[in-house]
Design a protein around this motif. Sequence first.
Motif, PDB file in Angstrom:
ATOM      1  N   GLN A  72     -17.383  63.942  93.862  1.00 54.71           N
ATOM      2  CA  GLN A  72     -17.421  62.483  93.958  1.00 54.71           C
ATOM      3  C   GLN A  72     -18.855  61.979  93.953  1.00 54.71           C
ATOM      4  OE1 GLN A  72     -14.623  60.501  93.832  1.00 54.71           O
ATOM      5  NE2 GLN A  72     -16.199  58.931  93.505  1.00 54.71           N
ATOM      6  N   LYS A  75     -19.934  62.036  90.356  1.00 55.78           N
ATOM      7  CA  LYS A  75     -19.283  60.949  89.616  1.00 55.78           C
ATOM      8  C   LYS A  75     -19.932  59.612  89.918  1.00 55.78           C
ATOM      9  CE  LYS A  75     -14.661  63.044  89.262  1.00 55.78           C
ATOM     10  NZ  LYS A  75     -13.246  62.934  89.702  1.00 55.78           N
ATOM     11  N   ASP A  76     -20.275  59.390  91.195  1.00 59.63           N
ATOM     12  CA  ASP A  76     -20.874  58.115  91.592  1.00 59.63           C
ATOM     13  C   ASP A  76     -22.244  57.894  90.958  1.00 59.63           C
ATOM     14  OD1 ASP A  76     -18.697  57.454  93.084  1.00 59.63           O
ATOM     15  OD2 ASP A  76     -19.580  58.006  95.025  1.00 59.63           O
ATOM     16  N   HIS A  79     -21.321  56.167  87.661  1.00 66.68           N
ATOM     17  CA  HIS A  79     -20.242  55.187  87.612  1.00 66.68           C
ATOM     18  C   HIS A  79     -20.689  53.795  87.190  1.00 66.68           C
ATOM     19  CE1 HIS A  79     -21.513  53.515  91.513  1.00 66.68           C
ATOM     20  NE2 HIS A  79     -20.708  52.519  91.259  1.00 66.68           N
TER      21      HIS A  79
END
Length: 280
Positions: A72, A75-76, A79
């Motif tokens: 995560q 991914k951030d 994003h």
Amino acid sequence: MNREKKLKKPVASFILLTNIIFLPLFCLVGAISILGLPKWIFDVMLCISAWSSTFAFAFLFKKIYPGQSLMQFVKDKFHHKLKLSVILTAIMIQIFIFLMIVFLVWKNSEVNSVFTVSSWGMMIYFFFKNLFAGPLGEEIGWRGFAQMELQKKYSPLLASIIIGFWWGMWHLPIWFTSGLMGMDLIKYILFFMISLISTKIVMTAFYNLNQNLVIPIIIHQLFNFFIGIINGNLIDLLMYNAIFYLGAAVLIIIINPKNVLYGMEEITKDEYLKSSSYSN
């Protein structure tokens, strides 16, 4: 409530572990070269060694951000929607620097060709080899984590200088295997460090404008790729890069000091809470 103990000095631990992982991998790359093994083995091992910072960050992640997800986190970092104006501006600056260096090499050198590659196939191979042996393996740890972690305490400029210095020092084994000695080695190290720290400032300015790790990956890739395809004296190439990237860094600070001297552009409350969730 998560009671896992966090590292007190996460950035210092990251830098130390990155070097500990890199040194034996670099020695293995050297051994492969000395043994004369196939070039593809050398290239693969070179790419793996370049990922030492990512390996270090992945190993330390749970101690730096207890209870959080590494996937995560990654991914951030990608994003935010990419801004075409930011990407094009960064690319145009680097193309201008590249063309200026090509002109200087062409004017001052007696080589038959200004470029080290002679075909599109070789250029494409060199492009992707550099991508995997540099930007993709280094940016998550050095920029995605270390730079942003230091920006919680220091200005983006100071954080860039600190990370740029240690990022440069990470390359120390390469300096002493370059074959250079005496004043040539001193010049090599000096121009190398100025180039990297200046490029780091440029990366930070554009990254803070867009908050997407694709931006520093592009800047890093073009820096490595452009200097690699120019056929010239290595020290001269580093000197030209040092001069032009330092000039670009100074110009960016003068034009848009907010993203370098003081901090990142304002983002929405929800975005801020999401981006800072790893520090809580």
